[in-house]
Design a protein around this motif. Sequence first.
Motif, short mmCIF file in Angstrom:
data_model
loop_
_atom_site.label_atom_id
_atom_site.label_comp_id
_atom_site.label_asym_id
_atom_site.label_seq_id
_atom_site.Cartn_x
_atom_site.Cartn_y
_atom_site.Cartn_z
N LYS A 21 90.94 38.74 40.15
CA LYS A 21 92.88 39.57 40.21
C LYS A 21 92.90 39.43 42.15
O LYS A 21 94.16 39.43 42.55
CB LYS A 21 91.86 40.85 40.01
CG LYS A 21 93.26 42.52 40.70
CD LYS A 21 93.92 41.88 39.17
CE LYS A 21 94.63 43.56 39.87
NZ LYS A 21 95.63 43.55 38.48
N SER A 46 95.81 32.71 32.53
CA SER A 46 96.09 33.96 32.47
C SER A 46 96.63 34.58 31.18
O SER A 46 95.38 34.97 30.39
CB SER A 46 96.89 35.26 33.11
OG SER A 46 96.47 35.07 34.81
N ARG A 53 93.13 35.43 28.76
CA ARG A 53 93.15 36.83 27.97
C ARG A 53 93.20 35.79 26.42
O ARG A 53 92.17 37.03 25.41
CB ARG A 53 94.75 36.76 28.15
CG ARG A 53 94.85 38.34 26.78
CD ARG A 53 96.58 39.11 27.39
NE ARG A 53 96.65 39.40 26.55
CZ ARG A 53 97.96 39.69 26.47
NH1 ARG A 53 99.14 39.90 26.74
NH2 ARG A 53 98.53 40.45 25.41
N LYS A 71 88.42 45.67 29.57
CA LYS A 71 88.53 44.85 30.61
C LYS A 71 90.11 45.52 31.04
O LYS A 71 90.18 45.24 31.72
CB LYS A 71 88.65 43.32 29.97
CG LYS A 71 89.23 42.40 31.36
CD LYS A 71 89.35 40.70 30.26
CE LYS A 71 89.49 39.77 31.43
NZ LYS A 71 88.18 40.36 32.19
N MET A 103 91.53 46.57 34.29
CA MET A 103 92.51 46.08 35.33
C MET A 103 93.69 46.96 35.45
O MET A 103 94.47 46.79 36.69
CB MET A 103 93.46 45.06 34.31
CG MET A 103 94.52 44.64 34.39
SD MET A 103 95.81 43.24 33.59
CE MET A 103 95.54 44.59 32.21
N GLU A 123 92.05 48.75 38.28
CA GLU A 123 92.52 48.12 39.68
C GLU A 123 93.73 47.83 40.38
O GLU A 123 94.12 47.71 41.48
CB GLU A 123 91.82 46.26 39.92
CG GLU A 123 90.77 46.42 39.61
CD GLU A 123 89.91 44.89 39.31
OE1 GLU A 123 90.60 44.16 38.37
OE2 GLU A 123 88.94 45.15 39.23
N GLU A 124 94.93 47.85 39.53
CA GLU A 124 96.45 47.85 39.80
C GLU A 124 97.01 48.65 40.04
O GLU A 124 97.58 48.91 41.03
CB GLU A 124 97.30 46.63 38.44
CG GLU A 124 98.48 47.12 38.27
CD GLU A 124 99.46 45.68 38.07
OE1 GLU A 124 100.16 46.12 37.65
OE2 GLU A 124 98.50 45.60 36.45
#
Length: 222
Positions: free
Chosen positions: A2, A134, A138, A153, A157, A160-161
Amino acid sequence: MKEIENGLARELLESYGERKSSNPEKLSEIEVHPGEFIILEGQVPEAVFIILSGSMKVHLNMAKGSEYLVALEGPGKLLGEVEALTGTPAACSVTALGECRVAAVLPADYETWLAENHRFALLVNRILSFRLQSFTRRAAVNLSYPLEYSVLKMIKMQFEEHGSLVLQISKEEIANYLGTSLRSINRIIKGLQDKNILLAAKEIEILSMDDVERLMELHENK
């Protein structure tokens, strides 16, 4: 991973700012409203786009009108750059999730930018390499870990975004993104509710990011 992604996004926005200062006539900025698209699957994009603010989804249409969510993108993300160089139709559509502002660079001006600025060309190469890595990661996660881990997960994500405990995507979009059924996602979400990790009504709310990470770690150590 990230930190690398965020670093690339910052570099792209900085590079865009430099280009805007030196060659403003070769760039334009547009407002995109929720539900509007900037790239349409099956058509050659009119420009290369850089998201300046807001969130957009990259998706493709499946049989019977269903939709497969490929990615969710925010500020500092580059879109349509492959099609600009190849002149081929886009494999996916890109649609605004909320109010967005994007920079648009005509294909010819994009090629000139790459040719004139080797640092920018290297940055684009790094972005494409990271994107490929990525997608590979994935796919490996989806094959190697149980579905609950993949859902956790994705939840992490999203947190965090966007920095919000309320997810910006629906259960249907999670199912499409992970390539599974809505029934399977409902089962996983119900299990996470029973563990007091999530609250799912009209929207999905994270009750404990610590518990999300703890459960992910348990899966990783099995």
